[in-house]
Scaffold this motif. Sequence first.
Motif, PDB file in Angstrom:
ATOM      1  N   THR A  80      -4.919   6.075  -4.925  1.00  0.00           N
ATOM      2  CA  THR A  80      -5.784   6.715  -3.936  1.00  0.00           C
ATOM      3  C   THR A  80      -6.887   7.575  -4.546  1.00  0.00           C
ATOM      4  OG1 THR A  80      -4.133   8.456  -3.757  1.00  0.00           O
ATOM      5  CG2 THR A  80      -4.068   6.702  -2.103  1.00  0.00           C
ATOM      6  N   VAL A 264      -1.387   5.268   3.249  1.00  0.00           N
ATOM      7  CA  VAL A 264      -1.636   6.705   3.422  1.00  0.00           C
ATOM      8  C   VAL A 264      -0.358   7.521   3.556  1.00  0.00           C
ATOM      9  CG1 VAL A 264      -3.917   6.372   4.436  1.00  0.00           C
ATOM     10  CG2 VAL A 264      -1.917   6.441   5.942  1.00  0.00           C
ATOM     11  N   ARG A 265       0.808   6.845   3.637  1.00  0.00           N
ATOM     12  CA  ARG A 265       2.040   7.589   3.867  1.00  0.00           C
ATOM     13  C   ARG A 265       3.208   7.231   2.925  1.00  0.00           C
ATOM     14  NH1 ARG A 265      -0.520  10.879   5.659  1.00  0.00           N
ATOM     15  NH2 ARG A 265      -0.449  11.939   7.687  1.00  0.00           N
ATOM     16  N   LEU A 270       1.114   7.042  -3.314  1.00  0.00           N
ATOM     17  CA  LEU A 270       0.235   8.214  -3.361  1.00  0.00           C
ATOM     18  C   LEU A 270       0.374   9.020  -4.645  1.00  0.00           C
ATOM     19  CD1 LEU A 270       0.822   9.496   0.285  1.00  0.00           C
ATOM     20  CD2 LEU A 270      -1.262   8.417  -0.580  1.00  0.00           C
TER      21      LEU A 270
END
Length: 396
Positions: A80, A264-265, A270
């Motif tokens: 990311t 995103v989760r 991440l």
Amino acid sequence: MSKVLNAFLTENLKELREQGLYNEINPLEGPNGAEITIGGKQLINLSSNNYLGLATDESLKELAKDAIDKYGVGAGAVRTINGTLDLHVLLEEKLAQFKGTEAAISFQSGFNCNMAAISAVMNKKDAILSDELNHASIIDGCRLSGAKVIRVNHQDMDDLRAKAKEATESGLYEKVMYITDGVFSMDGNIANLPDVVKIAKEFDLITYVDDAHGSGVTGKGKGTVKHFGLEKEIDFQMGTLSKAIGVVGGYVAGTQELIDWLKVRSRPFLFSTAVTPGDVAATIGALQIIMDSTELHDKLWENGDYLKAGLQKLGFDIGASETPITPCIIGEEKLSQQFSKRLMEEGVYAKAIVFPTVAKGKGRVRNMPTASHTKEMLDEALSVYEKVGKELGIIS
């Protein structure tokens, strides 16, 4: 060292050794192919997940080398920030094509996938119905999510229906997921996905299939979901890139919205550096090989059927395997370890599998024939199995 820690380690390691549950690691002195070298001795290898022989494929080695020359040895950051290379995008496009879905996301390992994807969607307000023989990474991923975990009897569709009905009608949970291996790695049997889908539709269950041992093996290489033609029915298709694909990493394939959410989760995506460029390039190449031809897949199954028939003829208990994975179920842990050791002394490497990987009293030697084995290798292995099996009283 802390006295408390020292006492804990000494006592528990001693207990594991006495019970035949301590796993000895045997480093390889070369590639993990159909034959391996350990301690200077060449052995027929029946313990590798390298089903199609792609881990040692010369063309994939060249792809990895070229990618290292162009991109370097590491991605340099998490996905990311700026660790997403154009190679990662190509890999995910190829994975979606391979699995017949709208999109896919890649991770650093299959274990990471289950830790990431389950907890990104399920939480303490939810429930997860989980087959009792699911892989350890599924179990850990379920625990991490905080959801209520409800164990379902292995491949028992009546039990699944009853527990799905109870969970969904209780009013206690916002979402209910059913999660299963596609191919069960210790027994080699295939999940009953058609009935799973029927029950899931009846109770609006989220469906999650871990196809680590199915990708490249079932469905003419496309996996267990493809084997049953259920690509549009299963919500999560998860798999590893380190077994039949021959490299390293994992993935989840599904709808575009699901993949957007995981990006995103899901915490390993991440917070862990991206898979290395060389590995990604080799993986793309491996997927293309599987998509272009079923030659390796067909050879794998031919060898699996041959070995399975030979072991059955000798009188070994191979359980209910439906895939090339072929256990020789011994039962007692120490005898399983002794059997594996004697096989190795006679030139065959087949690792003993004992608790906690399988239930106590279900010790076994698990055989993993590959597309790279020759009939001569398998015949030699069967000869050794007969000799050692009779010596130890496992067969008559």
